[in-house]
Design an enzyme around this catalytic site. Sequence first.
Site, PDB file in Angstrom:
ATOM      1  N   TYR A 146      10.264  76.573  64.778  1.00 58.87           N
ATOM      2  CA  TYR A 146       9.164  76.553  63.813  1.00 58.87           C
ATOM      3  C   TYR A 146       9.379  75.462  62.764  1.00 58.87           C
ATOM      4  CZ  TYR A 146       5.707  78.382  60.490  1.00 58.87           C
ATOM      5  OH  TYR A 146       4.637  78.520  59.640  1.00 58.87           O
ATOM      6  N   SER A 205       4.385  74.469  55.825  1.00 54.16           N
ATOM      7  CA  SER A 205       5.138  75.653  55.424  1.00 54.16           C
ATOM      8  C   SER A 205       6.312  75.211  54.573  1.00 54.16           C
ATOM      9  CB  SER A 205       5.643  76.390  56.673  1.00 54.16           C
ATOM     10  OG  SER A 205       6.597  77.384  56.334  1.00 54.16           O
TER      11      SER A 205
END
Length: 327
Positions: A180, A167
């Site tokens: 995350y 990501s």
Amino acid sequence: MASVSVVIGILIILYVGYRIYQYLFPPPNLSPNGKYVLISGCDTGFGHTLAIELDKIGFHVLAGVYNPDNEEHLTQQLSNRATVFCLDITRQEEIDAAYEMIAQKTTSLFALVNNAGIAKSGFIDWTSIETMRTVMDVNFFGHVAMTKTFLPLLISRRGSRVINICSAAGYVAGVGLSAYSASKFALEAFSDSLRREMRAWGLLVSIIEPGYMRTPIIEGIDHKYQEIWKTLDSAVQKRWGENYFRGYVKHVTHSVLLQNAENPHKVIKALRHAVMNSVPKTRYRPGWQSSLFFFPLSMLPTCAADYILAKLGGFNVVPDGLLEQQD
């Protein structure tokens, strides 16, 4: 000084020339015949769509789903070449069972797509250690376990590849994404080490780094924050205050980046290239958010990046506890 400018100019010309050459003469795709591709997290999102697309192209798709209810549904969408099975990548016994099943089908795994993942948002002060561990178990340790387990099948033939879905949060740590981002930063480092260590074996490693995409993982963010707030200790709730929390959640749900989440097909296109192409890229940054905003942001001095993120994530409410802070 002049010599440095000349060197920089030559490097820029060479880079632009290389990109033009790549555009005009792209490396060819490989034949899917007889090639097995293992994908985790095929219940929804990227994994689900990729499994269907690769199956249509002609690959032997091995699709792991977390929820048993999704096994039959996905099986019906795939050809008889494909195999759909339940797989929780945080359980080594399930990974081992998948290895035994796949090893009976083939002695060579062409591609491993580490796609399974979860997203938990919230400030560090709102995030429990248990949540941090859960996110790390799925987004990092699960993929490490999958890669290590299937390495013998991957390196049995040169040109096989591991594709890790990371990501933009794996190279820019934003507000409210500590768990995350930490898991994605770790997966980026693991991917780089894997690529460098396994070069002699001809194992290719690609990293996918998208920004916000229109997938189920970003749905219901306001509800998810409400659930987090309910579980917080009263002292933490008092420290931040109900007004701050409500203002922050409203701000997040109306974020420019979230409101302009991109078409997930951009990620599927990158994944398909990483699986099929004879010369896959090391890093893919699909979409404008990752390539034109987050990546340039990551290259700025820390003070400049912090300022931009503060402006992007700021709003006018202050935490209640700030009024009690000592000078």
